[in-house]
Design a protein around this motif. Sequence first.
Motif, PDB file in Angstrom:
ATOM      1  N   ARG A  83       0.842  -1.211   0.000  1.00 35.06           N
ATOM      2  CA  ARG A  83       0.000   0.000   0.000  1.00 35.06           C
ATOM      3  C   ARG A  83       0.875   1.259   0.000  1.00 35.06           C
ATOM      4  O   ARG A  83       0.604   2.210  -0.737  1.00 35.06           O
ATOM      5  CB  ARG A  83      -0.938  -0.015   1.212  1.00 35.06           C
ATOM      6  CG  ARG A  83      -1.899   1.135   1.268  1.00 35.06           C
ATOM      7  CD  ARG A  83      -2.965   1.056   0.209  1.00 35.06           C
ATOM      8  NE  ARG A  83      -3.911   2.148   0.391  1.00 35.06           N
ATOM      9  CZ  ARG A  83      -4.448   2.842  -0.593  1.00 35.06           C
ATOM     10  NH1 ARG A  83      -4.171   2.530  -1.841  1.00 35.06           N
ATOM     11  NH2 ARG A  83      -5.272   3.824  -0.352  1.00 35.06           N
ATOM     12  N   LEU A  84       1.924   1.270   0.812  1.00 36.46           N
ATOM     13  CA  LEU A  84       2.834   2.415   0.869  1.00 36.46           C
ATOM     14  C   LEU A  84       3.482   2.648  -0.487  1.00 36.46           C
ATOM     15  O   LEU A  84       3.549   3.790  -0.968  1.00 36.46           O
ATOM     16  CB  LEU A  84       3.901   2.195   1.948  1.00 36.46           C
ATOM     17  CG  LEU A  84       4.988   3.254   2.069  1.00 36.46           C
ATOM     18  CD1 LEU A  84       4.403   4.621   2.404  1.00 36.46           C
ATOM     19  CD2 LEU A  84       6.009   2.823   3.123  1.00 36.46           C
ATOM     20  N   SER A  85       3.939   1.601  -1.115  1.00 37.06           N
ATOM     21  CA  SER A  85       4.585   1.760  -2.423  1.00 37.06           C
ATOM     22  C   SER A  85       3.593   2.301  -3.448  1.00 37.06           C
ATOM     23  O   SER A  85       3.949   3.145  -4.266  1.00 37.06           O
ATOM     24  CB  SER A  85       5.200   0.444  -2.900  1.00 37.06           C
ATOM     25  OG  SER A  85       4.204  -0.515  -3.197  1.00 37.06           O
ATOM     26  N   ASP A  86       2.352   1.854  -3.398  1.00 36.86           N
ATOM     27  CA  ASP A  86       1.323   2.341  -4.315  1.00 36.86           C
ATOM     28  C   ASP A  86       1.056   3.826  -4.091  1.00 36.86           C
ATOM     29  O   ASP A  86       1.060   4.617  -5.034  1.00 36.86           O
ATOM     30  CB  ASP A  86       0.045   1.524  -4.133  1.00 36.86           C
ATOM     31  CG  ASP A  86      -1.058   1.897  -5.114  1.00 36.86           C
ATOM     32  OD1 ASP A  86      -0.746   2.375  -6.233  1.00 36.86           O
ATOM     33  OD2 ASP A  86      -2.238   1.692  -4.776  1.00 36.86           O
ATOM     34  N   CYS A  88       2.960   5.983  -2.842  1.00 34.41           N
ATOM     35  CA  CYS A  88       4.152   6.758  -3.206  1.00 34.41           C
ATOM     36  C   CYS A  88       4.463   6.690  -4.700  1.00 34.41           C
ATOM     37  O   CYS A  88       5.395   7.346  -5.174  1.00 34.41           O
ATOM     38  CB  CYS A  88       5.358   6.263  -2.412  1.00 34.41           C
ATOM     39  SG  CYS A  88       5.266   6.653  -0.662  1.00 34.41           S
ATOM     40  N   GLY A  89       3.708   5.891  -5.450  1.00 39.13           N
ATOM     41  CA  GLY A  89       3.926   5.792  -6.882  1.00 39.13           C
ATOM     42  C   GLY A  89       5.148   4.967  -7.256  1.00 39.13           C
ATOM     43  O   GLY A  89       5.755   5.196  -8.303  1.00 39.13           O
ATOM     44  N   VAL A  90       5.505   4.007  -6.415  1.00 42.92           N
ATOM     45  CA  VAL A  90       6.662   3.154  -6.668  1.00 42.92           C
ATOM     46  C   VAL A  90       6.167   1.789  -7.144  1.00 42.92           C
ATOM     47  O   VAL A  90       5.313   1.181  -6.498  1.00 42.92           O
ATOM     48  CB  VAL A  90       7.505   2.983  -5.383  1.00 42.92           C
ATOM     49  CG1 VAL A  90       8.586   1.937  -5.561  1.00 42.92           C
ATOM     50  CG2 VAL A  90       8.093   4.324  -4.956  1.00 42.92           C
ATOM     51  N   ASP A  91       6.705   1.330  -8.271  1.00 46.70           N
ATOM     52  CA  ASP A  91       6.421  -0.021  -8.742  1.00 46.70           C
ATOM     53  C   ASP A  91       7.334  -0.945  -7.947  1.00 46.70           C
ATOM     54  O   ASP A  91       8.522  -1.078  -8.251  1.00 46.70           O
ATOM     55  CB  ASP A  91       6.679  -0.138 -10.246  1.00 46.70           C
ATOM     56  CG  ASP A  91       6.327  -1.500 -10.808  1.00 46.70           C
ATOM     57  OD1 ASP A  91       6.563  -2.518 -10.107  1.00 46.70           O
ATOM     58  OD2 ASP A  91       5.848  -1.557 -11.951  1.00 46.70           O
ATOM     59  N   LEU A  92       6.786  -1.556  -6.929  1.00 44.46           N
ATOM     60  CA  LEU A  92       7.583  -2.334  -5.982  1.00 44.46           C
ATOM     61  C   LEU A  92       8.285  -3.512  -6.645  1.00 44.46           C
ATOM     62  O   LEU A  92       9.443  -3.796  -6.348  1.00 44.46           O
ATOM     63  CB  LEU A  92       6.685  -2.813  -4.836  1.00 44.46           C
ATOM     64  CG  LEU A  92       7.367  -3.404  -3.620  1.00 44.46           C
ATOM     65  CD1 LEU A  92       8.373  -2.449  -3.008  1.00 44.46           C
ATOM     66  CD2 LEU A  92       6.318  -3.801  -2.587  1.00 44.46           C
TER      67      LEU A  92
END
Length: 140
Positions: A83-86, A88-92
């Motif tokens: 959820r945090l990566s989403d 923040c716009g980061v493709d985990l």
Amino acid sequence: MVEPEGITLEELKRRMAEFAKERDWDQFHSPRNLLLAMVGEVGELSEIFQWKGEVPRGLPGWKEEEKQHLQEELSDVLLYLVRLSDVCGVDLGKAAMRKMEHNAIKYPIKLFKGSSRKYTEINENGGATTAVDSIPADGN
């Protein structure tokens, strides 16, 4: 609902976003709040291992309820991370693969196979670094 094996990070991300939207929780899901929630879950995960000493792979001797608790806390950490990566716009997935590629360069097999030393502890010739070896050429 039990899912088939092999669920992707993308599917988890989509479902977490949907879950939050349905509950009107987006307003609370700032990067800071999600990070702090995840850190709290990491603390709960740590408590499971506290006072157990070294634990062998596969957790032999653990009770089924202990394993279930571990599964729940690991899941909490993963879900907050996704959820945090989403948010923040980061493709985990891509970020993790890039990091693995970076680590493969940073930790070449010929220098690190069977070693737990950090990359700063081994010089280019495979030997241990000294204080002088760790000072960059520019002195910083």
